[in-house]
Design an enzyme around this catalytic site. Structure first.
Site, PDB file in Angstrom:
ATOM      1  N   HIS A 119      -3.130  -7.316   9.063  1.00 46.94           N
ATOM      2  CA  HIS A 119      -1.978  -6.462   8.719  1.00 46.94           C
ATOM      3  C   HIS A 119      -1.360  -6.820   7.366  1.00 46.94           C
ATOM      4  O   HIS A 119      -0.233  -6.442   7.083  1.00 46.94           O
ATOM      5  CB  HIS A 119      -0.920  -6.524   9.832  1.00 46.94           C
ATOM      6  CG  HIS A 119      -1.381  -5.889  11.112  1.00 46.94           C
ATOM      7  ND1 HIS A 119      -0.847  -6.176  12.341  1.00 46.94           N
ATOM      8  CD2 HIS A 119      -2.345  -4.963  11.345  1.00 46.94           C
ATOM      9  CE1 HIS A 119      -1.469  -5.462  13.278  1.00 46.94           C
ATOM     10  NE2 HIS A 119      -2.382  -4.723  12.694  1.00 46.94           N
ATOM     11  N   CYS A 130       0.935   1.113  -9.400  1.00 42.59           N
ATOM     12  CA  CYS A 130      -0.114   0.521 -10.249  1.00 42.59           C
ATOM     13  C   CYS A 130      -0.889  -0.574  -9.517  1.00 42.59           C
ATOM     14  O   CYS A 130      -1.804  -1.161 -10.085  1.00 42.59           O
ATOM     15  CB  CYS A 130       0.473  -0.001 -11.553  1.00 42.59           C
ATOM     16  SG  CYS A 130       1.480  -1.484 -11.347  1.00 42.59           S
TER      17      CYS A 130
END
Ligand code: APR
Length: 247
Positions: A119, A130
């Site tokens: 996770h 970005c």
């Protein structure tokens, strides 16, 4: 030695490729509450805090809660005996890979190396635009953190509800499950998918399943071969003692 600990020790010592699969329960004795159940995080906080849409709409409010739970509170936690025993078993060649649903970094802090964080993790922050990653500890989280390249709001590098599993962790976890002849499940309800598919996949391919939990989980009656009822740190220490007596 208790009979089921004895059996688990023999299975682990005869295995070629044991993996561990950990959930929130392994960190409970480090002071981190589990998500579900009476004293779970989701009984105190609104799970909406980890909803991506909510985060994007209310980043300032969301970051206040995220900082409180995942950085101030979780950040103070230290690994417990169960984390250390897993790291020791890896260094002895008895655990080949560790798949964790936890984002708390405690397996790495304890010294485990082959860790797949299914996770994601709270160590890093990531820019959703970005993709630049920044070490969370280097950022002042009292203000909402922004990317210094594109000024977008940074997000913790763990997944929010509805987000995909990090690609590398996903691939390595399922590869390891496919190879495993033993899976040690520690402290997971087995309610959250796709993580909950990992132990059954290994079982389907012939692995033996050892489960450690004070309570039964969804795995217990379905795939578990040896259920060791108890707290992670007690049981893992007993397992290591049993292993040390036999080698
Ligand atoms: N030792 C071992 N297990 C314990 C202990 C302990 N000391 N204390 C509690 N447990 C067990 C509980 O009985 C329960 O089965 O740990 C489990 C914790 O369950 P969850 O909170 O549901 O944790 P987990 O299965 O890891 O949840 C999976 O849910 O919200 C998401 O992304 C989050 O990774 C998390 C995922």
């Amino acid at each position: 030695m208790e009979a089921n600990i004895q059996k688990a020790v023999d299975i682990i010592l005869n295995s070629k490729y044991t993996i561990a699969f950990t959930g929130a329960g392994i960190s409970v004795e480090s002071g981190i509450p589990p998500f579900r159940g009476k004293d779970g995080l989701w009984s105190k906080y609104d799970p909406n805090v980890l909803d991506l849409g909510n985060f994007q709409l209310n980043p300032i409010e969301s970051w206040k809660v995220i900082k409180e739970i995942f950085y101030d509170f979780f950040g103070a936690a230290k690994p417990n005996a169960a984390h250390f025993v897993l790291a020791k078993m890896e260094s002895m060649g008895l655990v080949k890979a560790l798949i964790t649903q936890n984002i708390d970094n405690l397996h790495y802090e304890a010294g485990s190396k082959e860790v797949y964080e299914f996770h994601g993790n709270s160590r890093m922050l990531v820019c959703p635009y970005c993709s630049k990653k920044i070490v969370a500890a280097e950022i002042d989280l009292t203000k909402m953190p922004l990317c210094n390249e594109c000024h977008a709001v940074l997000k913790p590098d763990f997944i929010f509800f509805g987000e995909g599993i990090p690609e590398m962790a996903y691939r390595k976890s399922f590869e390891a499950a496919g190879k495993a002849d033993v899976v040690i499940i520690i402290g997971s309800t087995g309610e959250v998918y796709p993580a909950a598919n990992i132990p059954p996949l290994a079982k389907h391919k012939g692995a033996k399943v050892i489960e450690i939990n004070p309570e039964k989980s969804l795995f217990t009656e379905t795939i578990t071969d040896i259920f060791i009822q108890g707290k992670a740190s007690d049981v893992m220490q007993k397992l290591l003692n049993g292993i040390n007596q036999k080698i």
